[in-house]
Design an enzyme around this catalytic site. Structure first.
Site, PDB file in Angstrom:
ATOM      1  N   TYR A 293       0.818  -1.212   0.000  1.00  0.00           N
ATOM      2  CA  TYR A 293       0.000   0.000   0.000  1.00  0.00           C
ATOM      3  C   TYR A 293       0.856   1.269   0.000  1.00  0.00           C
ATOM      4  O   TYR A 293       0.668   2.147  -0.853  1.00  0.00           O
ATOM      5  CB  TYR A 293      -0.950  -0.034   1.190  1.00  0.00           C
ATOM      6  CG  TYR A 293      -2.163   0.847   1.025  1.00  0.00           C
ATOM      7  CD1 TYR A 293      -3.122   0.549   0.074  1.00  0.00           C
ATOM      8  CD2 TYR A 293      -2.342   1.983   1.809  1.00  0.00           C
ATOM      9  CE1 TYR A 293      -4.244   1.341  -0.088  1.00  0.00           C
ATOM     10  CE2 TYR A 293      -3.457   2.785   1.657  1.00  0.00           C
ATOM     11  CZ  TYR A 293      -4.410   2.456   0.711  1.00  0.00           C
ATOM     12  OH  TYR A 293      -5.512   3.254   0.555  1.00  0.00           O
ATOM     13  N   GLU A 300       2.874   6.095  -7.241  1.00  0.00           N
ATOM     14  CA  GLU A 300       1.932   7.022  -7.860  1.00  0.00           C
ATOM     15  C   GLU A 300       2.393   8.463  -7.668  1.00  0.00           C
ATOM     16  O   GLU A 300       2.278   9.300  -8.580  1.00  0.00           O
ATOM     17  CB  GLU A 300       0.537   6.825  -7.250  1.00  0.00           C
ATOM     18  CG  GLU A 300      -0.101   5.486  -7.594  1.00  0.00           C
ATOM     19  CD  GLU A 300      -1.402   5.258  -6.858  1.00  0.00           C
ATOM     20  OE1 GLU A 300      -2.038   6.265  -6.463  1.00  0.00           O
ATOM     21  OE2 GLU A 300      -1.805   4.094  -6.665  1.00  0.00           O
TER      22      GLU A 300
END
Length: 347
Positions: A293, A300
């Protein structure tokens, strides 16, 4: 002198469709019961008001009945059911106005016309409800359809992300060996190799947010929606609209982290649909999520940071406010806000 005909006590009640007769005769033997046109004939050996004898009677009904009857013998009585030919309420049982002496109302089953109509409506509503349930499907059927639908959705997503993961892994293992130029292809050609499948999987992921919103799944709506919009923003806006971003190595890391997380998540959901718990998969799903995660968040963010100078240079999605302000608003300003939202949202 002829023997006197013995008649048993007979009690009657009615509904719109049926007649009920209760013959007070115990230990009945050799019953002879028949209907001829609208006349009922009864004759049987049994114990009645006059002791052990042969008892008989006949009834000429007020209206026509169906030429079949159903009767049941018990130790104490004979129960007879006769179907009316036309469903309607009779003002009396027999054609003759004067009631036979052996005939009396069966108050245990007696209803007046209004009560009978209410009972008829209740039965009709029950029948309609049963038909409605059958047309809509029973709760068990709906639950099975729901499980089947969710199982197939998770299976399709698992196959799609598995294809991406295997394709990228094989390319990395094969092209990652040897000359440096060939090795770079495993990173820099990722988008052109797997983008179509990633587009498909991420567009299909819209179904997850819909399922959560309409209550098909118990997933929280807001987190599902944020993850969907965040990934699609990276895929369609940052990578999809900028060819300069498609050849960067960050695409490999973003796609690889996404696919790794999903090939653990979707099989876990598939087994949950069929009430199975594979402990190894459960452990991997909730343990690998811990590093994947934040790594996905970092990858990103790197892609957004690398795209900022490109958007500034090309001016794509930038605009100028109308007169008299005439201030140019660069898209990179929104990307910087997105970076803040990205970290806050992931946190």
């Amino acid at each position: 002198m002829e023997n006197q005909v013995l008649t048993p006590h007979v009690y009657w009640a009615q509904r719109h469709r049926e007649l009920y007769l209760r013959v007070e005769l115990s230990d009945v033997q050799n019953p002879a019961i028949s209907i001829t046109e609208n006349v009922l004939h009864f004759k049987a050996q049994g114990h009645g008001a006059k002791g052990d004898n042969v008892y008989e009677f006949h009834l000429e009904f007020l209206d026509l009945v169906k030429p079949e009857l159903v009767y049941k013998l018990t130790q104490r009585q004979v129960n007879i059911t006769v179907q009316k030919k036309v469903s309607q309420w009779w003002e009396r049982l027999t054609k003759q106005e004067k009631r036979p002496l052996f005939l009396a109302p069966d108050f245990d089953r007696w209803l007046d016309e209004s009560d009978a109509e209410m009972e008829l409506r209740a039965k009709e509503e029950e029948r309609l409800n049963k038909l409605r349930i059958e047309s809509q499907g029973s709760p068990e059927t709906l639950a099975s359809l729901k499980k089947g639908y969710l199982f197939m959705y998770n299976l399709v997503q698992f196959l799609g992300f598995s294809w991406i993961f295997v394709n990228m892994t094989v390319r990395f293992l094969i092209l990652g060996k040897g000359k440096c130029k060939i090795s770079r292809l495993s990173f820099y050609d990722t988008f052109h190799t797997v983008a179509d499948m990633m587009y498909f999987c991420q567009m299909l992921a819209v179904v997850e947010a819909i399922n959560a919103a309409i209550g098909v799944t118990k997933s929280p709506v807001i987190p599902s929606l944020f993850q969907l919009l965040g990934r699609n923003f990276i895929l369609f806006i940052i990578f999809g609209t900028m060819e300069e971003m498609q050849n960067k190595a960050v695409v490999f890391f973003v796609f690889y982290i996404w696919s790794t997380a999903e090939i653990l998540r979707y099989p876990f959901y598939m087994l949950s649909c069929i009430d199975m718990d594979w402990k190894v998969l459960t452990w991997l799903r909730y343990t690998m999520w811990i590093p994947l995660y934040p790594l996905g968040c970092l990858a990103e963010a790197v892609s957004v940071i690398q795209s900022i100078p490109i958007f500034n240079e090309t001016g794509r999605f930038s605009f100028t406010l109308p007169y008299p302000v005439k201030i140019k608003v660069r898209f990179s300003f929104f990307l910087q806000i997105y970076l803040i939202i990205l970290f806050l949202g992931k946190y």
